[in-house]
Design a protein around this motif. Sequence first.
Motif, PDB file in Angstrom:
ATOM      1  N   PHE A   1      41.823 143.467 -66.220  1.00 31.20           N
ATOM      2  CA  PHE A   1      42.483 141.984 -65.980  1.00 31.20           C
ATOM      3  C   PHE A   1      43.185 142.097 -64.614  1.00 31.20           C
ATOM      4  O   PHE A   1      43.198 144.062 -63.922  1.00 31.20           O
ATOM      5  N   THR A   2      43.429 141.388 -63.914  1.00 36.71           N
ATOM      6  CA  THR A   2      44.977 141.256 -63.031  1.00 36.71           C
ATOM      7  C   THR A   2      46.036 140.099 -63.500  1.00 36.71           C
ATOM      8  O   THR A   2      45.938 139.800 -64.392  1.00 36.71           O
ATOM      9  N   SER A   3      46.651 139.867 -61.873  1.00 36.03           N
ATOM     10  CA  SER A   3      47.372 139.177 -62.102  1.00 36.03           C
ATOM     11  C   SER A   3      47.384 137.992 -61.136  1.00 36.03           C
ATOM     12  O   SER A   3      48.497 137.222 -60.720  1.00 36.03           O
ATOM     13  N   SER A   4      46.071 137.567 -61.128  1.00 37.61           N
ATOM     14  CA  SER A   4      46.181 136.896 -59.529  1.00 37.61           C
ATOM     15  C   SER A   4      44.812 136.287 -60.648  1.00 37.61           C
ATOM     16  O   SER A   4      43.542 136.160 -60.852  1.00 37.61           O
ATOM     17  N   GLY A   5      44.740 134.631 -60.696  1.00 35.74           N
ATOM     18  CA  GLY A   5      44.517 132.681 -60.699  1.00 35.74           C
ATOM     19  C   GLY A   5      43.196 133.215 -59.981  1.00 35.74           C
ATOM     20  O   GLY A   5      42.420 132.728 -60.337  1.00 35.74           O
TER      21      GLY A   5
ATOM     22  N   GLN B   1      53.207 147.595 -74.133  1.00 37.92           N
ATOM     23  CA  GLN B   1      52.007 147.193 -73.514  1.00 37.92           C
ATOM     24  C   GLN B   1      50.610 146.786 -74.533  1.00 37.92           C
ATOM     25  O   GLN B   1      51.431 148.316 -75.563  1.00 37.92           O
ATOM     26  N   ALA B   2      50.357 146.477 -75.279  1.00 38.07           N
ATOM     27  CA  ALA B   2      49.207 146.606 -76.238  1.00 38.07           C
ATOM     28  C   ALA B   2      47.667 146.011 -75.959  1.00 38.07           C
ATOM     29  O   ALA B   2      47.461 145.693 -75.344  1.00 38.07           O
ATOM     30  N   ASN B   3      46.793 146.405 -76.811  1.00 39.28           N
ATOM     31  CA  ASN B   3      45.114 146.343 -76.551  1.00 39.28           C
ATOM     32  C   ASN B   3      44.968 146.073 -77.712  1.00 39.28           C
ATOM     33  O   ASN B   3      45.067 147.086 -78.769  1.00 39.28           O
TER      34      ASN B   3
ATOM     35  N   GLN C   1      37.866 142.183 -76.593  1.00 38.92           N
ATOM     36  CA  GLN C   1      39.377 142.477 -75.569  1.00 38.92           C
ATOM     37  C   GLN C   1      40.223 141.635 -75.193  1.00 38.92           C
ATOM     38  O   GLN C   1      40.751 141.068 -74.848  1.00 38.92           O
ATOM     39  N   PHE C   2      41.898 142.052 -75.583  1.00 39.47           N
ATOM     40  CA  PHE C   2      43.104 141.699 -76.157  1.00 39.47           C
ATOM     41  C   PHE C   2      43.943 142.190 -75.386  1.00 39.47           C
ATOM     42  O   PHE C   2      44.085 143.842 -75.665  1.00 39.47           O
ATOM     43  N   PHE C   3      44.505 142.215 -73.492  1.00 45.24           N
ATOM     44  CA  PHE C   3      45.407 142.652 -73.076  1.00 45.24           C
ATOM     45  C   PHE C   3      47.071 142.562 -73.415  1.00 45.24           C
ATOM     46  O   PHE C   3      46.656 140.991 -72.976  1.00 45.24           O
ATOM     47  N   TYR C   4      48.155 142.709 -73.772  1.00 44.71           N
ATOM     48  CA  TYR C   4      49.435 142.285 -73.943  1.00 44.71           C
ATOM     49  C   TYR C   4      50.386 143.018 -72.706  1.00 44.71           C
ATOM     50  O   TYR C   4      50.494 144.454 -73.479  1.00 44.71           O
ATOM     51  N   GLY C   5      50.809 142.620 -71.857  1.00 48.72           N
ATOM     52  CA  GLY C   5      52.229 143.110 -71.161  1.00 48.72           C
ATOM     53  C   GLY C   5      53.315 143.081 -71.008  1.00 48.72           C
ATOM     54  O   GLY C   5      53.315 141.626 -70.529  1.00 48.72           O
ATOM     55  N   ARG C   6      54.587 143.501 -71.097  1.00 52.50           N
ATOM     56  CA  ARG C   6      55.531 142.436 -71.151  1.00 52.50           C
ATOM     57  C   ARG C   6      56.677 143.376 -70.601  1.00 52.50           C
ATOM     58  O   ARG C   6      57.005 144.565 -70.934  1.00 52.50           O
ATOM     59  N   GLN C   7      57.190 143.331 -69.492  1.00 57.88           N
ATOM     60  CA  GLN C   7      58.505 143.924 -68.284  1.00 57.88           C
ATOM     61  C   GLN C   7      59.490 143.493 -69.507  1.00 57.88           C
ATOM     62  O   GLN C   7      60.198 142.246 -69.093  1.00 57.88           O
ATOM     63  N   LEU C   8      59.866 144.160 -70.364  1.00 58.48           N
ATOM     64  CA  LEU C   8      61.242 144.580 -70.394  1.00 58.48           C
ATOM     65  C   LEU C   8      62.492 143.944 -69.336  1.00 58.48           C
ATOM     66  O   LEU C   8      63.890 143.897 -70.226  1.00 58.48           O
TER      67      LEU C   8
ATOM     68  N   VAL D   1      39.425 135.991 -68.714  1.00 57.02           N
ATOM     69  CA  VAL D   1      41.039 134.873 -68.775  1.00 57.02           C
ATOM     70  C   VAL D   1      42.200 135.889 -68.793  1.00 57.02           C
ATOM     71  O   VAL D   1      42.118 137.102 -69.164  1.00 57.02           O
ATOM     72  N   SER D   2      42.773 135.883 -67.170  1.00 56.64           N
ATOM     73  CA  SER D   2      43.689 136.378 -66.934  1.00 56.64           C
ATOM     74  C   SER D   2      45.225 135.418 -66.839  1.00 56.64           C
ATOM     75  O   SER D   2      45.398 134.869 -66.355  1.00 56.64           O
ATOM     76  N   VAL D   3      45.971 136.030 -67.287  1.00 57.48           N
ATOM     77  CA  VAL D   3      47.822 134.967 -67.718  1.00 57.48           C
ATOM     78  C   VAL D   3      48.469 135.992 -66.264  1.00 57.48           C
ATOM     79  O   VAL D   3      49.338 136.789 -68.035  1.00 57.48           O
ATOM     80  N   ASN D   4      49.447 135.502 -66.084  1.00 57.10           N
ATOM     81  CA  ASN D   4      50.791 136.068 -65.419  1.00 57.10           C
ATOM     82  C   ASN D   4      51.228 135.312 -65.730  1.00 57.10           C
ATOM     83  O   ASN D   4      51.675 134.248 -65.128  1.00 57.10           O
ATOM     84  N   ARG D   5      52.965 135.462 -66.680  1.00 59.18           N
ATOM     85  CA  ARG D   5      53.538 134.132 -66.923  1.00 59.18           C
ATOM     86  C   ARG D   5      55.108 134.752 -66.823  1.00 59.18           C
ATOM     87  O   ARG D   5      55.486 135.738 -68.649  1.00 59.18           O
ATOM     88  N   GLY D   6      55.852 135.259 -65.907  1.00 52.54           N
ATOM     89  CA  GLY D   6      57.389 135.239 -65.484  1.00 52.54           C
ATOM     90  C   GLY D   6      57.180 137.150 -66.121  1.00 52.54           C
ATOM     91  O   GLY D   6      56.039 137.528 -65.375  1.00 52.54           O
ATOM     92  N   LEU D   7      57.471 137.073 -67.067  1.00 50.53           N
ATOM     93  CA  LEU D   7      57.498 138.978 -67.027  1.00 50.53           C
ATOM     94  C   LEU D   7      56.166 139.376 -68.257  1.00 50.53           C
ATOM     95  O   LEU D   7      55.908 140.348 -68.169  1.00 50.53           O
ATOM     96  N   SER D   8      55.598 138.505 -68.415  1.00 53.64           N
ATOM     97  CA  SER D   8      54.618 138.267 -69.284  1.00 53.64           C
ATOM     98  C   SER D   8      52.640 138.913 -68.765  1.00 53.64           C
ATOM     99  O   SER D   8      53.296 137.308 -67.543  1.00 53.64           O
ATOM    100  N   THR D   9      52.251 139.543 -69.243  1.00 50.14           N
ATOM    101  CA  THR D   9      50.494 139.795 -68.540  1.00 50.14           C
ATOM    102  C   THR D   9      49.317 139.174 -70.337  1.00 50.14           C
ATOM    103  O   THR D   9      50.037 140.144 -70.771  1.00 50.14           O
ATOM    104  N   TYR D  10      49.187 138.788 -70.010  1.00 48.19           N
ATOM    105  CA  TYR D  10      47.578 138.384 -70.682  1.00 48.19           C
ATOM    106  C   TYR D  10      46.391 138.269 -70.049  1.00 48.19           C
ATOM    107  O   TYR D  10      45.698 138.358 -69.596  1.00 48.19           O
ATOM    108  N   GLY D  11      45.237 139.315 -71.201  1.00 49.56           N
ATOM    109  CA  GLY D  11      44.307 139.315 -70.769  1.00 49.56           C
ATOM    110  C   GLY D  11      43.256 138.922 -71.984  1.00 49.56           C
ATOM    111  O   GLY D  11      43.999 139.298 -73.408  1.00 49.56           O
ATOM    112  N   LEU D  12      41.990 138.452 -71.635  1.00 51.33           N
ATOM    113  CA  LEU D  12      41.141 138.688 -72.922  1.00 51.33           C
ATOM    114  C   LEU D  12      39.796 137.997 -72.279  1.00 51.33           C
ATOM    115  O   LEU D  12      39.803 137.583 -71.349  1.00 51.33           O
TER     116      LEU D  12
END
Length: 531
Positions: free
Chosen positions: A378-382, A466-468, A452-459, A410-421
């Motif tokens: 996954f990436t942080s670029s649309g 990070q979760a997979n 596969q699902f990915f989630y990342g969050r900068q606290l 699908v990759s989504v980067n919103r603020g401090l969170s990143t999602y990937g599916l």
Amino acid sequence: MIRYPAALAIAACAAAPAAAQQSRQVTIAPYIEASQTLDADLNGGDVLTYTSVAAGIDAGIATQHTNGQASVRYERRIGEGKYHDDSDVVTGLVRASTRLTSGLGVDVGGLATRTREDIRGAAPGLLFGNDANTTQLYSVYGGPTLSTHAGDVAIAAAYRIGYTKVRAPGATGAEGLGRLDYFDHDLGQSAAASVGTTAGTVLPIGVTLSGGWNRDDASQLKQRFDDVYGQAGVLVPVLPTVALAGDVGYEKLTVSQKDAVLTAAGTPALDANGRYITDDASPRRVAYRTDGVYWDAGVVWHPNHRTALNAYVGHRYDSMRYTGSLTYQASKSTGLAVQVYDDVETFGHQLQDGLAALPTSFIAARDAFSQQHNGCVFTSSGSTPGGCLDSVFQSITTASYRARGVDGVVSVNRGLSTYGLGAGYENRELYAPNVPLGALVYGQHDQSAYGQFFYGRQLSRVSGIQANLFVNWYDSGTSDVDVWSYGATASYYHNFGRLGTTATLGIYDFKQADVRSQVSAQAQVAARYTF
């Protein structure tokens, strides 16, 4: 394989190799790491521990002419008990492209990972150490690309050479189901070129002439894949955002191999690694051949610079063929890519096609439990949402095959969170000479599906999570064995200057036919020092 669909060839030729980066940034971060891992068999089995020491490097470059990223790691696992031997694991992903001139560039990539071997066998979650049906894989490729113009005529060309090596596995967990061959190594080459004009320049319609050559030489039974094709295509605008497309071409594709040496009992002789020994004196036998005209017809929809859809129906490989793709950039940091494909392939060629399609910037996993570069990236670029290699790795087969499937990411980067599916499905029709030694795979189909699902969050500035989640299904087609595997991991990291710490939990389950589920849980703490 490098191919230019007629509806896309002109656009590919006319486009610049990549958008120039406004900023110049180079990062190089070598590190050393130590970790302690607990691995518990939740079916009432053993609880094992092992220590790991690792060295690696994370690097990236984004300049006006070059974009790339590398995440490479060597790990030594030290077993603590008779059930966990010492082992070495290399994982890494490298992708980079550079422009030497305004039209000439170079594209390179490399992959090192652990993966499953036999589609019928075990499907452990970690893919490390003593796990059954796992093996180490290495693959690299590189080559030049050309995109230029001669007046109103757009010219594009590309060449790629690549090498893939797979170590022989130990026990696969599929013993008693019949013998499958073990892939060793291969050398692949691809070349393609096209010339064309866009609609409204020379003619009211777009016209493209293109051709290519694909060659793959595998060591097992000296398999040879040789493909030559040429085609002419048109792009006919019917609305401001819609065009009709069509191709007609000629292709000659032959896959052939030698026989295996036979023992006195009439069975194939094996070398020390369990691979077939090639009979160099045997004739070359054809596993698959097509020689004739093919065609495709379809529609292209391009309503704006963020959305592109194409869909084709045609006749190739002696049957109907359906292909297409969809890309959608919802925003600068949100993107979707879907591909429907139908090609005759080898494992080496399909792997390097998948590797070349991955972006030159990606999200590197922070923990050792994630699918290390053998699943979705996954990436942080649309504009480049990523890609998945799950379909390629449904099994490592020496036989050539026709691969039909769909992949989406699908990759989504919103603020401090990143999602990937990522999700997909693939069906393979395996090819081998129709003789007794090829009977195990000749005409057989295997298939797989994945999610596969990915989630990342900068606290905070120095911490994050990070979760997979993943699920895989495999159907070998040669027996009544279906294999399911599931997994989930979660990690928390906190950095203290150059010292980073990570805590990770994981749980996995896989099931083979009537065999009881193999559920395991893992926990790991790690400390990394970055220079």
